[in-house]
Design a protein around this motif. Structure first.
Motif, PDB file in Angstrom:
ATOM      1  N   GLN A   1       0.195   0.236  -4.594  1.00 22.23           N
ATOM      2  CA  GLN A   1      -0.526   0.655  -4.880  1.00 22.23           C
ATOM      3  C   GLN A   1       0.113   2.383  -5.362  1.00 22.23           C
ATOM      4  O   GLN A   1       1.024   3.111  -4.995  1.00 22.23           O
ATOM      5  CB  GLN A   1      -1.591   0.949  -3.479  1.00 22.23           C
ATOM      6  CG  GLN A   1      -2.317   2.200  -3.446  1.00 22.23           C
ATOM      7  CD  GLN A   1      -3.373   1.984  -2.553  1.00 22.23           C
ATOM      8  OE1 GLN A   1      -2.503   1.567  -1.155  1.00 22.23           O
ATOM      9  NE2 GLN A   1      -4.689   1.761  -2.154  1.00 22.23           N
ATOM     10  N   ARG A   2      -0.730   2.643  -6.001  1.00 20.41           N
ATOM     11  CA  ARG A   2       0.241   4.547  -6.863  1.00 20.41           C
ATOM     12  C   ARG A   2      -1.023   5.424  -6.073  1.00 20.41           C
ATOM     13  O   ARG A   2      -1.663   4.649  -5.248  1.00 20.41           O
ATOM     14  CB  ARG A   2      -0.776   4.482  -7.896  1.00 20.41           C
ATOM     15  CG  ARG A   2       0.291   3.644  -9.195  1.00 20.41           C
ATOM     16  CD  ARG A   2      -0.313   3.683 -10.655  1.00 20.41           C
ATOM     17  NE  ARG A   2      -0.070   4.885 -10.991  1.00 20.41           N
ATOM     18  CZ  ARG A   2      -1.411   5.695 -11.926  1.00 20.41           C
ATOM     19  NH1 ARG A   2      -2.255   4.793 -12.310  1.00 20.41           N
ATOM     20  NH2 ARG A   2      -1.183   6.467 -12.261  1.00 20.41           N
ATOM     21  N   PRO A   3      -0.206   6.823  -5.790  1.00 20.91           N
ATOM     22  CA  PRO A   3      -0.811   7.313  -4.371  1.00 20.91           C
ATOM     23  C   PRO A   3      -2.336   7.836  -6.188  1.00 20.91           C
ATOM     24  O   PRO A   3      -2.445   7.758  -6.505  1.00 20.91           O
ATOM     25  CB  PRO A   3       0.508   8.914  -5.075  1.00 20.91           C
ATOM     26  CG  PRO A   3       1.485   7.838  -5.897  1.00 20.91           C
ATOM     27  CD  PRO A   3       1.241   6.669  -5.947  1.00 20.91           C
ATOM     28  N   LYS A   4      -3.163   8.425  -5.322  1.00 20.69           N
ATOM     29  CA  LYS A   4      -4.960   8.883  -5.520  1.00 20.69           C
ATOM     30  C   LYS A   4      -4.521  10.185  -6.329  1.00 20.69           C
ATOM     31  O   LYS A   4      -5.348  10.181  -7.853  1.00 20.69           O
ATOM     32  CB  LYS A   4      -5.594   9.388  -4.819  1.00 20.69           C
ATOM     33  CG  LYS A   4      -6.373   7.815  -3.494  1.00 20.69           C
ATOM     34  CD  LYS A   4      -7.173   8.151  -3.059  1.00 20.69           C
ATOM     35  CE  LYS A   4      -7.591   6.707  -2.353  1.00 20.69           C
ATOM     36  NZ  LYS A   4      -9.069   7.454  -1.050  1.00 20.69           N
TER      37      LYS A   4
ATOM     38  N   TYR B   1      -3.192   0.230  -8.569  1.00 23.86           N
ATOM     39  CA  TYR B   1      -2.369  -0.370  -8.406  1.00 23.86           C
ATOM     40  C   TYR B   1      -1.214  -0.979  -9.719  1.00 23.86           C
ATOM     41  O   TYR B   1      -1.649  -1.385 -11.154  1.00 23.86           O
ATOM     42  CB  TYR B   1      -2.537  -2.004  -7.941  1.00 23.86           C
ATOM     43  CG  TYR B   1      -3.052  -1.423  -7.165  1.00 23.86           C
ATOM     44  CD1 TYR B   1      -2.084  -1.889  -5.925  1.00 23.86           C
ATOM     45  CD2 TYR B   1      -5.071  -0.862  -6.943  1.00 23.86           C
ATOM     46  CE1 TYR B   1      -3.240  -1.465  -4.055  1.00 23.86           C
ATOM     47  CE2 TYR B   1      -5.009  -1.287  -6.117  1.00 23.86           C
ATOM     48  CZ  TYR B   1      -4.688  -1.754  -4.426  1.00 23.86           C
ATOM     49  OH  TYR B   1      -5.647  -1.051  -3.168  1.00 23.86           O
TER      50      TYR B   1
ATOM     51  N   TYR C   1       1.087  -1.336   0.336  1.00 26.02           N
ATOM     52  CA  TYR C   1      -0.466  -0.138  -0.414  1.00 26.02           C
ATOM     53  C   TYR C   1       1.475   1.133   0.283  1.00 26.02           C
ATOM     54  O   TYR C   1       2.436   1.138   0.634  1.00 26.02           O
ATOM     55  CB  TYR C   1      -0.953  -0.443   1.033  1.00 26.02           C
ATOM     56  CG  TYR C   1      -1.736  -0.797   1.010  1.00 26.02           C
ATOM     57  CD1 TYR C   1      -2.776  -1.767  -0.027  1.00 26.02           C
ATOM     58  CD2 TYR C   1      -1.437  -2.627   1.535  1.00 26.02           C
ATOM     59  CE1 TYR C   1      -4.158  -2.075  -0.096  1.00 26.02           C
ATOM     60  CE2 TYR C   1      -2.686  -3.316   1.581  1.00 26.02           C
ATOM     61  CZ  TYR C   1      -4.042  -3.546   1.042  1.00 26.02           C
ATOM     62  OH  TYR C   1      -4.916  -4.107   0.689  1.00 26.02           O
ATOM     63  N   ARG C   2       0.354   2.540  -0.261  1.00 27.96           N
ATOM     64  CA  ARG C   2       1.017   3.522  -0.537  1.00 27.96           C
ATOM     65  C   ARG C   2       1.546   3.768   0.966  1.00 27.96           C
ATOM     66  O   ARG C   2       1.194   3.636   2.024  1.00 27.96           O
ATOM     67  CB  ARG C   2      -0.289   5.146  -0.718  1.00 27.96           C
ATOM     68  CG  ARG C   2      -0.306   5.439  -2.111  1.00 27.96           C
ATOM     69  CD  ARG C   2      -1.430   6.020  -2.023  1.00 27.96           C
ATOM     70  NE  ARG C   2      -3.380   6.269  -1.147  1.00 27.96           N
ATOM     71  CZ  ARG C   2      -4.246   5.492  -1.615  1.00 27.96           C
ATOM     72  NH1 ARG C   2      -3.799   4.862  -3.076  1.00 27.96           N
ATOM     73  NH2 ARG C   2      -5.210   5.825  -1.170  1.00 27.96           N
ATOM     74  N   GLY C   3       2.758   4.538   0.979  1.00 26.89           N
ATOM     75  CA  GLY C   3       3.863   4.503   1.945  1.00 26.89           C
ATOM     76  C   GLY C   3       4.832   3.833   2.618  1.00 26.89           C
ATOM     77  O   GLY C   3       5.704   3.358   3.678  1.00 26.89           O
TER      78      GLY C   3
END
Length: 85
Positions: free
Chosen positions: A29-32, A38, A12-14
């Motif tokens: 997961q890509r940043p919004k 993904y 997940y992000r981060g």
């Protein structure tokens, strides 16, 4: 379309990929702010290979993995009494 958790990881992000197994599927997961979704690829020693060159949803990724591993392939029925003449 059920995949066991041992076959893939979701990062997940981060977060960072803490461990990997060669040949394992990984979703990043890509940043919004960049559209979400993904990246899907496989891990190998010294390299991460993107399997799809564009962002996808988890569902699309699982369907792709099933097709790539042959779970969605249609297998013809065998005929027991087949003879060549």
């Amino acid at each position: 379309m059920a995949k066991s958790p041992e076959k893939f990881q979701i990062i997940y992000r981060g977060e960072a990929l803490a461990y990997y197994k060669p040949g394992e599927w990984v979703f990043f997961q890509r940043p919004k702010g960049y559209g979400g979704g993904y990246w899907l690829g496989k891990t190998y020693d010294f390299v991460f290979m993107l399997e799809i060159p564009y962002p996808i949803s988890l569902r699309q990724g699982m369907e792709f993995m099933d097709e790539a591993e042959g779970f969605g392939a249609h297998k013809p029925a065998f005929v027991d009494d087949f003879k060549l003449e």
